[in-house]
Design a protein around this motif. Structure first.
Motif, PDB file in Angstrom:
ATOM      1  N   SER A  54       0.529   5.111 -86.332  1.00 27.90           N
ATOM      2  CA  SER A  54      -0.025   5.836 -85.196  1.00 27.90           C
ATOM      3  C   SER A  54       0.309   5.110 -83.895  1.00 27.90           C
ATOM      4  O   SER A  54      -0.082   3.958 -83.712  1.00 27.90           O
ATOM      5  N   SER A 114      -5.741  11.659 -86.022  1.00 25.60           N
ATOM      6  CA  SER A 114      -4.780  11.463 -87.106  1.00 25.60           C
ATOM      7  C   SER A 114      -3.343  11.630 -86.605  1.00 25.60           C
ATOM      8  O   SER A 114      -2.437  11.902 -87.381  1.00 25.60           O
ATOM      9  N   PHE A 115      -3.168  11.481 -85.309  1.00 24.13           N
ATOM     10  CA  PHE A 115      -1.843  11.603 -84.707  1.00 24.13           C
ATOM     11  C   PHE A 115      -0.979  10.419 -85.120  1.00 24.13           C
ATOM     12  O   PHE A 115      -1.405   9.274 -85.034  1.00 24.13           O
ATOM     13  N   GLY A 116       0.229  10.692 -85.580  1.00 23.50           N
ATOM     14  CA  GLY A 116       1.122   9.607 -85.938  1.00 23.50           C
ATOM     15  C   GLY A 116       2.302  10.090 -86.756  1.00 23.50           C
ATOM     16  O   GLY A 116       2.545  11.286 -86.887  1.00 23.50           O
TER      17      GLY A 116
END
Length: 152
Positions: A54, A114-116
């Motif tokens: 992330s 949960s960005f990544g």
């Protein structure tokens, strides 16, 4: 790998991006380049072992890193104060609690995203090529900017 990134990649990044002297408010500039260099150095390891990276970790580190050393110092002071007086230890623990609350709040907030980048499988050849490119970049910077101090 993270330490190698800090020692070798950070000076190369700072030279390449012509980072001005000075660390900025709460050392944010120094912390940014330190975090970025460490993250670049461990990226293939993170993807191979955890399957996820992330970029928000960089922002999280920026918000927390300047407060880690004072928090640790308070922890040591609390220990030594507790040898003499529980009351004194509790008094010293108040600023430590404030710092820890801030750090945990930042971690809690950013853990919700949960960005990544996700990698179901991570080919070893990609890691090898990635590290070759990173080493080439550092050698290129060292040759181009002779003033860059990198440990050899």
């Amino acid at each position: 790998a993270a330490l190698m990134g800090i020692v070798y990649v950070k000076p190369a990044l700072e030279a390449y991006f012509k980072v001005p002297e000075g660390s900025g408010f709460l050392k944010w500039r120094e912390n940014l380049w330190t975090t970025l260099a460490a993250q670049l150095a461990v990226l293939p390891i993170l993807l191979a072992n955890f399957g996820f990276f992330s970029p928000l970790a960089i922002i999280t580190n920026l918000l927390i890193l300047s407060f880690i050393a004072p928090t640790m110092l308070f922890g040591v002071l609390i220990f030594f104060a507790s040898l003499f007086s529980n009351f004194l230890a509790i008094i010293i623990a108040l600023p430590a609690q404030a710092l820890l609350s801030y750090e945990l709040a930042v971690i809690n907030i950013f853990s919700k995203f949960s960005f990544g980048f996700t990698a179901q499988s991570f080919p070893i050849m990609f890691a090898v090529l990635y590290y070759i490119a990173l080493i080439w970049f550092m050698m290129y910077i060292r040759k181009k900017y002779k003033h860059v101090q990198m440990v050899v």
